[in-house]
Structure formats: C-alpha cells, structure tokens
Design a protein around this motif. Structure first.
Motif, PDB file in Angstrom:
ATOM      1  N   ILE A 149      80.184  70.584  72.095  1.00  0.00           N
ATOM      2  CA  ILE A 149      81.273  69.657  72.414  1.00  0.00           C
ATOM      3  C   ILE A 149      82.620  70.331  72.238  1.00  0.00           C
ATOM      4  O   ILE A 149      83.530  70.207  73.070  1.00  0.00           O
ATOM      5  CB  ILE A 149      81.162  68.391  71.537  1.00  0.00           C
ATOM      6  CG1 ILE A 149      79.882  67.651  71.927  1.00  0.00           C
ATOM      7  CG2 ILE A 149      82.366  67.487  71.721  1.00  0.00           C
ATOM      8  CD1 ILE A 149      79.570  66.479  71.070  1.00  0.00           C
ATOM      9  N   GLN A 150      82.739  71.123  71.152  1.00  0.00           N
ATOM     10  CA  GLN A 150      83.993  71.832  70.927  1.00  0.00           C
ATOM     11  C   GLN A 150      84.280  72.799  72.077  1.00  0.00           C
ATOM     12  O   GLN A 150      85.414  72.921  72.535  1.00  0.00           O
ATOM     13  CB  GLN A 150      83.930  72.588  69.603  1.00  0.00           C
ATOM     14  CG  GLN A 150      84.103  71.671  68.400  1.00  0.00           C
ATOM     15  CD  GLN A 150      83.847  72.398  67.103  1.00  0.00           C
ATOM     16  OE1 GLN A 150      83.025  73.308  67.052  1.00  0.00           O
ATOM     17  NE2 GLN A 150      84.541  71.991  66.059  1.00  0.00           N
ATOM     18  N   SER A 151      83.216  73.483  72.555  1.00  0.00           N
ATOM     19  CA  SER A 151      83.396  74.419  73.665  1.00  0.00           C
ATOM     20  C   SER A 151      83.936  73.714  74.890  1.00  0.00           C
ATOM     21  O   SER A 151      84.893  74.160  75.528  1.00  0.00           O
ATOM     22  CB  SER A 151      82.065  75.085  74.025  1.00  0.00           C
ATOM     23  OG  SER A 151      81.605  75.854  72.973  1.00  0.00           O
ATOM     24  N   VAL A 152      83.291  72.564  75.218  1.00  0.00           N
ATOM     25  CA  VAL A 152      83.717  71.848  76.421  1.00  0.00           C
ATOM     26  C   VAL A 152      85.142  71.348  76.263  1.00  0.00           C
ATOM     27  O   VAL A 152      85.964  71.456  77.180  1.00  0.00           O
ATOM     28  CB  VAL A 152      82.751  70.683  76.713  1.00  0.00           C
ATOM     29  CG1 VAL A 152      83.239  69.882  77.893  1.00  0.00           C
ATOM     30  CG2 VAL A 152      81.365  71.221  76.986  1.00  0.00           C
ATOM     31  N   VAL A 153      85.469  70.824  75.065  1.00  0.00           N
ATOM     32  CA  VAL A 153      86.828  70.329  74.829  1.00  0.00           C
ATOM     33  C   VAL A 153      87.833  71.468  74.974  1.00  0.00           C
ATOM     34  O   VAL A 153      88.883  71.318  75.599  1.00  0.00           O
ATOM     35  CB  VAL A 153      86.919  69.678  73.437  1.00  0.00           C
ATOM     36  CG1 VAL A 153      88.377  69.440  73.067  1.00  0.00           C
ATOM     37  CG2 VAL A 153      86.173  68.373  73.415  1.00  0.00           C
ATOM     38  N   PHE A 154      87.490  72.632  74.420  1.00  0.00           N
ATOM     39  CA  PHE A 154      88.410  73.761  74.527  1.00  0.00           C
ATOM     40  C   PHE A 154      88.577  74.188  75.989  1.00  0.00           C
ATOM     41  O   PHE A 154      89.679  74.527  76.424  1.00  0.00           O
ATOM     42  CB  PHE A 154      87.924  74.940  73.684  1.00  0.00           C
ATOM     43  CG  PHE A 154      88.914  76.052  73.595  1.00  0.00           C
ATOM     44  CD1 PHE A 154      90.116  75.868  72.937  1.00  0.00           C
ATOM     45  CD2 PHE A 154      88.658  77.281  74.190  1.00  0.00           C
ATOM     46  CE1 PHE A 154      91.045  76.885  72.858  1.00  0.00           C
ATOM     47  CE2 PHE A 154      89.592  78.295  74.114  1.00  0.00           C
ATOM     48  CZ  PHE A 154      90.787  78.093  73.447  1.00  0.00           C
ATOM     49  N   GLY A 155      87.459  74.154  76.737  1.00  0.00           N
ATOM     50  CA  GLY A 155      87.552  74.498  78.155  1.00  0.00           C
ATOM     51  C   GLY A 155      88.469  73.549  78.901  1.00  0.00           C
ATOM     52  O   GLY A 155      89.349  73.973  79.659  1.00  0.00           O
ATOM     53  N   ILE A 156      88.293  72.237  78.656  1.00  0.00           N
ATOM     54  CA  ILE A 156      89.141  71.256  79.322  1.00  0.00           C
ATOM     55  C   ILE A 156      90.593  71.419  78.883  1.00  0.00           C
ATOM     56  O   ILE A 156      91.522  71.365  79.700  1.00  0.00           O
ATOM     57  CB  ILE A 156      88.640  69.831  79.020  1.00  0.00           C
ATOM     58  CG1 ILE A 156      87.264  69.622  79.674  1.00  0.00           C
ATOM     59  CG2 ILE A 156      89.611  68.795  79.535  1.00  0.00           C
ATOM     60  CD1 ILE A 156      86.587  68.345  79.270  1.00  0.00           C
ATOM     61  N   ALA A 157      90.796  71.662  77.583  1.00  0.00           N
ATOM     62  CA  ALA A 157      92.160  71.816  77.074  1.00  0.00           C
ATOM     63  C   ALA A 157      92.842  73.013  77.712  1.00  0.00           C
ATOM     64  O   ALA A 157      94.009  72.929  78.132  1.00  0.00           O
ATOM     65  CB  ALA A 157      92.124  71.980  75.558  1.00  0.00           C
ATOM     66  N   ALA A 158      92.101  74.114  77.814  1.00  0.00           N
ATOM     67  CA  ALA A 158      92.681  75.298  78.442  1.00  0.00           C
ATOM     68  C   ALA A 158      93.067  74.983  79.880  1.00  0.00           C
ATOM     69  O   ALA A 158      94.139  75.379  80.363  1.00  0.00           O
ATOM     70  CB  ALA A 158      91.693  76.451  78.394  1.00  0.00           C
ATOM     71  N   GLY A 159      92.172  74.233  80.575  1.00  0.00           N
ATOM     72  CA  GLY A 159      92.473  73.852  81.949  1.00  0.00           C
ATOM     73  C   GLY A 159      93.698  72.962  82.031  1.00  0.00           C
ATOM     74  O   GLY A 159      94.545  73.121  82.916  1.00  0.00           O
TER      75      GLY A 159
END
Lengths: 266, 195
Positions: free
Chosen positions: B133-143
């Motif tokens: 979940i943290q990975s996906v959140v970080f990916g979305i945040a970076a986007g």
C-alpha cells in the motif's frame, strides 16, 4: 560449477518468464485496442526523406504524410524531397504534380568587409548575440553580421562563411528547406529562383549619406538605376531600389550604371 | 522497516521529494510537453497511471518472484521490462480512445519508458522498503507531484507567450529560467513541512 549453472538457468528462467508474460499481455492488448490506420499514410512515410526537419510546416514526416492523405495538404509540400518525392506521392494518391521552378536561398547583402565596424565585438560567435549589442557591430543596421547563425541552422551543411565574411550557398547540398532563412535575424537571406538574374544586394533603408559612411557597396537611393532601366522594372522606395523580376530582362544596364555597384547579375 | 504514515508518504512524494524540481528526474518531458496545458495534463495523467501501476506490479514481482529466489540483483532489468510494457499499454489505450492527445504528445508518450521518474519511483520503493500500500501511495504521490509541477510550468509558459521577451531568450532558455524559479520555490518545502 553446477551451482553456477543452476543459478544462471534460474536467472534466465525468471527474466524469460517475465518477458513471456508481458509479451502475451501486450499481444492481447494490441488486438483489443487495434486502431485502423490508413495504409496510404504508411506508404507515403516510406517515401519521405525522414529528415523530420519540419520545413513542411508539420510536426514531422509522419504527421505530414497523414495530413496529405486526410486533410489535403499540398503533395509537393516537402521541400527536402523536392520534385521526385512529390511525383511519387502523386503516384500513390493518383494526383498530377507540376514541377515548380527550383529556388535557393540568396544573400541580399554585399556588406561583409565592405562595411565598417562601429566597435570591436568580443564574445559569442553568433549573429543573434551580436544583434543584442545595439543592433550589432556593423555600421549598417540592416546587413549581414557574418557570424554564421545560418550556417549552424543548416542541417545539410550547404552554407559556409567565405573570406568576405558573407554566407555562401552550395546549391548541390541545398534542399531549399528554408531553415537558414528563418534563422537569420536581419532577413538578408531570401528565396530566389534560378531565372531571377538581377538582384539588389542591399536591404538598407538609410539615407544615402548614412549608407555611404558605413558601407561602400550599399544602395544610396540615387535613382540612377530607376531612370536608366529600359523596362521600368526598378523602383526606388525609401532609399532602396527594388527590381520587379517579372519585367526584368537582365539587360545589365542598371548594373553598369549603379555608382555603388549594388546591383549584380549572377 | 520504518513505519511511516501514509499521509507522510503522500506529502513526501508530492512536495518534499518532488520528482521534477527536487530530484531532477523526468526532465525531458518537463521541458518538452509543457508548451500548452492540455498536453501537459494528458502527459501527467499517463504518468500518474504508469507510476501507480509500475509501483504495484514491481512490488509484486520484487516480493513474490525476486526475493524468494534470491534474485534481487535482477530488479533493475525486470522493472524496466515492466515499465516498458505498461507504457506500451497506455499508448494503445490513448491511441484508441484519445487520438488528438496521442498526436499532441507525439514522441513523448513512448518516452515515458525512459522517463527516469518512473524507474525512480520503483527503485525508491525498494530502497525505502515500503509495503504494497505504501508503494502504491508513493507512486500516486510522485505522479501527483509531477502533475502539479507540469501544470504550473505549462500555465506559466502559456501565459508568457504574451510577454515581450528578447528573441534570444524565447523558447528553451525561457523554460529553464522558469524551471529554476519554480525549483527555488519548491526547495522551501524542506523547511515548511518537517517530516
């Protein structure tokens, strides 16, 4: 040894498996999202030179091909390919092409070393950079700076700066793409057709006295050429002679009479 | 693994570790596609999608394929394969559904493949040992951080066409000036939001 082999096999298997899975997924996706493309466009892209120089006014060769097929862009719109390419495109689309006369960039300034400098410029060798300093080092504000911005703009190495500090066009390499013309900050490069023989090699609208002070070959607006031309092809407006190429017969009288040697036959 | 609140990761990705202005990743699209807001928004949408997908897929591959087989050293090459495939997928979808956007993005859509920002997200996820979940959140945040900066840049560049700027500065040099000033503004986030 066997450990190494199993290790390598494992690594290869993992990468291979990943590649296979991704490949299968992409094949399925490409079937699902298939877009019907016009085969004519692909055919025209094949013919075009592929320089992607943008001289046709579109984003690149592929874009130009699409516009030609779908939106009726001119089939002779590719200046790099020239008449041969236009003919092949016409063959694909079933259209007739008439050959336009070839035209090349032409330098309408004879200043160079004939033009005095107002100051010594030390800095970046670029016309636009020179122009930033009170319109350039030259005494004449209209002429060629000779710093080679057009030479660098040419993707085909057709331009060189000669001994006279003026650009020279090599017609064998030139494709008439017009990139040098748009790069020139002083607009002293223009397209000239081969049949246009006589040219006024000056763009200065300064009064005669100012021109004489800065340049030995500039047009001083004396109107001698206008009076002597038997075809009435020359008009002088704002201290600059202009030749009507439709009327000019290249008799050479104006070239002889011009006191400044501004007009030239090539 | 360091426990980190999801909100902190989100802010981290958007502002403090902003990929374009703080980490200088993905700059070719930053300069190339920001001439008008519409294509910048389209590009940003594609990048957000690719980043979120790449973060999740690469997490799965890393945790369930590479770690059990002790093949962690293959992370770079397998992530590149994943990202390339995802970009290809996005290209198919955009080409099918939004042809006008496909044309205006041009070369930059396939360039997401080599957009170091996407690979940066994935590798940062691995090195920070985030869970799924943290990975996906970080990916979305970076986007999202990418999107914000792209839209700001495109807006400024669109409006600055009406300003009288010396011709020698127009175009790319001007873009670099704008990027510098935006970057200086974003550096301040280091101090504003302490995490």
């Amino acid at each position: 040894m066997t450990e190494l082999v199993t290790f390598l096999v494992q690594a290869a298997a993992i990468l291979g498996g990943l590649g296979l899975a991704v490949g299968v997924m992409l094949i399925v996706a490409s079937k699902k999202f298939k877009v019907e493309t016009n085969p004519l466009v692909d055919e025209i892209v094949e013919i075009l030179p592929g320089a992607n120089c943008g001289a046709c006014g579109y984003a690149g060769c592929a874009d130009f091909a699409e516009r030609v097929v779908n939106e009726g862009a001119p089939i002779n719109g590719c200046p790099v390919g020239g008449f041969d390419v236009a003919k092949e495109i016409g063959g694909i689309l079933g259209q007739e092409v008439s050959e336009g006369e070839e035209q090349y960039p032409f330098v309408i300034c004879n200043g160079g070393l004939n033009c005095v400098d107002r100051f010594d410029y030390v800095g970046f060798e670029d016309c636009k950079a020179v122009m930033l300093l009170s319109d350039g080092e030259k005494g004449c504000n209209y002429g060629c700076m000779g710093r080679g911005t057009c030479v660098r703009a040419c993707p085909f190495d057709a331009l060189t700066i000669g001994e006279d500090r003026l650009p020279h066009v090599n017609k064998n390499l030139c494709t008439s793409c017009g990139l040098c013309i748009s790069s020139c900050p002083n607009d002293i490069l223009v397209f000239a057709k081969e049949s246009e023989q006589v040219h006024v090699l000056c763009t200065s609208h300064d009064k005669g006295k100012a021109v004489k002070e800065s340049c030995t070959v500039g047009c001083i607006g004396c109107k001698i050429c206008e009076k002597n031309c038997p075809e009435e092809a020359i008009t002088v407006t704002k201290f600059l002679a202009k030749i009507d190429q439709d009327k000019c017969t290249a008799c050479g009288i104006c070239v002889e009479k011009c006191p400044q040697n501004t007009i030239a036959i090539r | 693994m360091v426990e980190k609140a999801l909100f902190a990761i989100l802010m981290d990705g958007i502002f403090i570790k902003n990929f374009l202005l703080i980490q200088f990743l993905g700059l070719c699209s930053f300069v190339g596609v920001t001439k008008d807001v519409k294509s910048a928004a389209g590009m940003s949408g594609a990048v957000v999608f690719v980043m979120a997908m790449a973060a999740s897929v690469s997490y799965l591959i890393y945790t369930y394929v590479l770690v059990p087989t002790k093949m962690e050293f293959l992370d770079l090459i397998s992530f590149i394969v994943v990202i390339a495939a995802l970009v290809q997928l996005v290209e198919f979808v955009v080409r099918k559904n939004i042809p006008s956007l496909y044309r205006s993005l041009g070369i930059y859509l396939p360039l997401i493949t080599t957009n170091c920002a996407v690979l940066g997200v994935v590798l940062l996820n691995v090195s920070s040992e985030y869970n799924f979940i943290q990975s996906v959140v970080f990916g979305i945040a970076a986007g999202l951080g990418y999107t914000i900066v792209m839209l700001m840049m495109a807006g400024i560049r669109e409006r600055s066409t009406f300003v009288n700027i010396p011709s020698s500065v127009r175009g790319l040099p001007q873009a670099f000036f704008i990027a510098t000033m935006l970057s200086m503004a974003f550096v301040n986030y280091f101090w504003v939001i302490p995490i």
